[in-house]
Design a protein around this motif. Structure first.
Motif, mmCIF file in Angstrom:
data_model
loop_
_atom_site.group_PDB
_atom_site.id
_atom_site.type_symbol
_atom_site.label_atom_id
_atom_site.label_comp_id
_atom_site.label_asym_id
_atom_site.label_seq_id
_atom_site.Cartn_x
_atom_site.Cartn_y
_atom_site.Cartn_z
ATOM 1 N N ARG A 9 16.893 29.317 16.152
ATOM 2 C CA ARG A 9 16.892 28.645 14.855
ATOM 3 C C ARG A 9 17.877 27.483 14.846
ATOM 4 O O ARG A 9 17.650 26.486 14.158
ATOM 5 N N PHE A 33 0.995 22.256 16.580
ATOM 6 C CA PHE A 33 1.589 20.943 16.368
ATOM 7 C C PHE A 33 3.109 21.051 16.480
ATOM 8 O O PHE A 33 3.702 22.048 16.065
ATOM 9 N N TYR A 35 6.480 18.753 15.163
ATOM 10 C CA TYR A 35 6.956 17.649 14.338
ATOM 11 C C TYR A 35 8.475 17.560 14.479
ATOM 12 O O TYR A 35 9.159 18.560 14.714
ATOM 13 N N GLN A 37 11.835 16.352 12.272
ATOM 14 C CA GLN A 37 12.270 15.987 10.928
ATOM 15 C C GLN A 37 13.741 15.602 10.955
ATOM 16 O O GLN A 37 14.619 16.446 11.126
ATOM 17 N N GLY A 40 16.965 14.166 5.717
ATOM 18 C CA GLY A 40 16.561 13.377 4.563
ATOM 19 C C GLY A 40 15.207 12.710 4.679
ATOM 20 O O GLY A 40 14.830 11.915 3.813
ATOM 21 N N GLN A 41 14.474 13.035 5.736
ATOM 22 C CA GLN A 41 13.160 12.420 5.953
ATOM 23 C C GLN A 41 12.072 13.478 5.998
ATOM 24 O O GLN A 41 12.351 14.677 6.071
ATOM 25 N N GLY A 42 10.850 13.024 5.957
ATOM 26 C CA GLY A 42 9.743 13.937 6.142
ATOM 27 C C GLY A 42 9.465 14.152 7.614
ATOM 28 O O GLY A 42 9.939 13.406 8.462
ATOM 29 N N PRO A 43 8.705 15.194 7.933
ATOM 30 C CA PRO A 43 8.373 15.450 9.346
ATOM 31 C C PRO A 43 7.550 14.318 9.937
ATOM 32 O O PRO A 43 6.722 13.713 9.246
ATOM 33 N N GLU A 44 7.790 14.056 11.205
ATOM 34 C CA GLU A 44 6.997 13.073 11.941
ATOM 35 C C GLU A 44 6.325 13.757 13.119
ATOM 36 O O GLU A 44 6.941 14.518 13.861
ATOM 37 N N PHE A 45 5.051 13.456 13.271
ATOM 38 C CA PHE A 45 4.223 14.073 14.300
ATOM 39 C C PHE A 45 4.736 13.748 15.691
ATOM 40 O O PHE A 45 5.087 12.597 16.002
ATOM 41 N N LEU A 91 9.979 21.153 13.999
ATOM 42 C CA LEU A 91 9.062 22.074 13.330
ATOM 43 C C LEU A 91 7.809 22.278 14.166
ATOM 44 O O LEU A 91 7.261 21.333 14.725
ATOM 45 N N GLN A 105 -2.201 23.760 7.759
ATOM 46 C CA GLN A 105 -1.240 23.973 8.831
ATOM 47 C C GLN A 105 -0.141 24.891 8.314
ATOM 48 O O GLN A 105 0.410 24.683 7.228
ATOM 49 N N PHE A 107 3.574 26.316 8.896
ATOM 50 C CA PHE A 107 4.779 25.857 9.568
ATOM 51 C C PHE A 107 5.761 26.992 9.828
ATOM 52 O O PHE A 107 5.890 27.933 9.024
ATOM 53 N N GLY A 108 6.476 26.880 10.939
ATOM 54 C CA GLY A 108 7.586 27.762 11.214
ATOM 55 C C GLY A 108 8.843 27.268 10.520
ATOM 56 O O GLY A 108 8.842 26.196 9.909
ATOM 57 N N PRO A 109 9.944 28.036 10.624
ATOM 58 C CA PRO A 109 11.189 27.669 9.943
ATOM 59 C C PRO A 109 11.923 26.516 10.603
ATOM 60 O O PRO A 109 12.826 25.942 10.006
#
Lengths: 116, 111
Positions: A9, A33, A35, A37, A40-45, A91, A105, A107-109
């Protein structure tokens, strides 16, 4: 049933170390998938697997990043020679079908990586 | 690069009030999804709206989509402390599998 799990983790690495991040998707899920992160941002692929095939790795930031899913279930994201800019939450997500973006989708922690 | 932008970046409301956040995106989409992320936890899928839909409800959530303006809104009614989280919109940006997320709106619900 268990959801997506990730380990560790939390990971602290010294600059230049190699790290390996593990993802256990939901059993039977075809798609996986990764990602990234940033704070302060969103996840990016980063990358996408359908079973064991890596169909898209266009989001991997550099050739220091490598992902695999050899048996079509567990996946590992490896980062070689870590740099401070690699610090982020990584992620993993899985979904039950293949090429179907409206397939939810899960998502894991996440793994929080800090590179010192 | 991120496809969507959420507005506002942060929102603080009293328990029981409604919370509204907006998402704008750049390219044509097949659908748009909203996710919630609590502190230290993964993303949880809330709702998906397809490009041919204008409004969708799920419990206390109401989502609208205006494809002509390339924008969506998420309304949470009668907010609770447990709604405190970051909310992200995500679009397919024409992909068959890839999601593009915005930077998120952080919502704090005060008791």
């Amino acid at each position: 049933g268990a959801g997506v799990s990730q380990s560790p983790r939390y990971k602290v690495a010294k600059r230049g170390q190699d790290v390996a991040l593990r993802c256990d998707p939901i059993s039977g899920h075809v798609s996986l998938f990764w990602y990234q992160q940033a704070l302060g941002q969103g996840p990016e692929f980063l990358t996408y697997f359908q079973n064991e095939a890596q169909l898209d790795k266009s989001g991997l930031p550099s050739d220091r990043f490598f992902a695999e899913r050899p048996e079509g279930s567990v996946s590992t994201l490896k980062i070689q020679r870590t740099q401070q800019e690699d610090s982020a939450v990584y992620l993993c997500a899985s979904s039950s079908l293949g090429h179907r973006v409206d397939n939810e989708q899960f998502f894991g922690p996440g793994t929080r990586l800090t590179v010192l | 690069s991120q496809q969507g932008e959420e507005d506002p970046q942060a929102l603080s409301i009293q328990e029981g009030e409604n919370a509204t956040m907006n998402c704008s995106y750049k390219t044509s989409i097949n659908n748009l999804q909203w996710y919630r992320q609590n502190s230290g936890r993964g993303l949880v899928h809330l709702i998906l709206i397809r490009s041919n839909e204008r409004e969708k409800h799920s419990g206390r959530l109401r989502v609208t989509l205006d494809t002509s303006k390339k924008s969506s809104s998420l309304l949470i009614t009668a907010s609770r402390a447990a709604d405190t989280a970051s909310y992200f919109c995500a679009t397919d940006a024409g992909s068959d599998y890839k999601l593009s997320f915005g930077a998120g709106t952080t919502v704090t619900v005060r008791a």
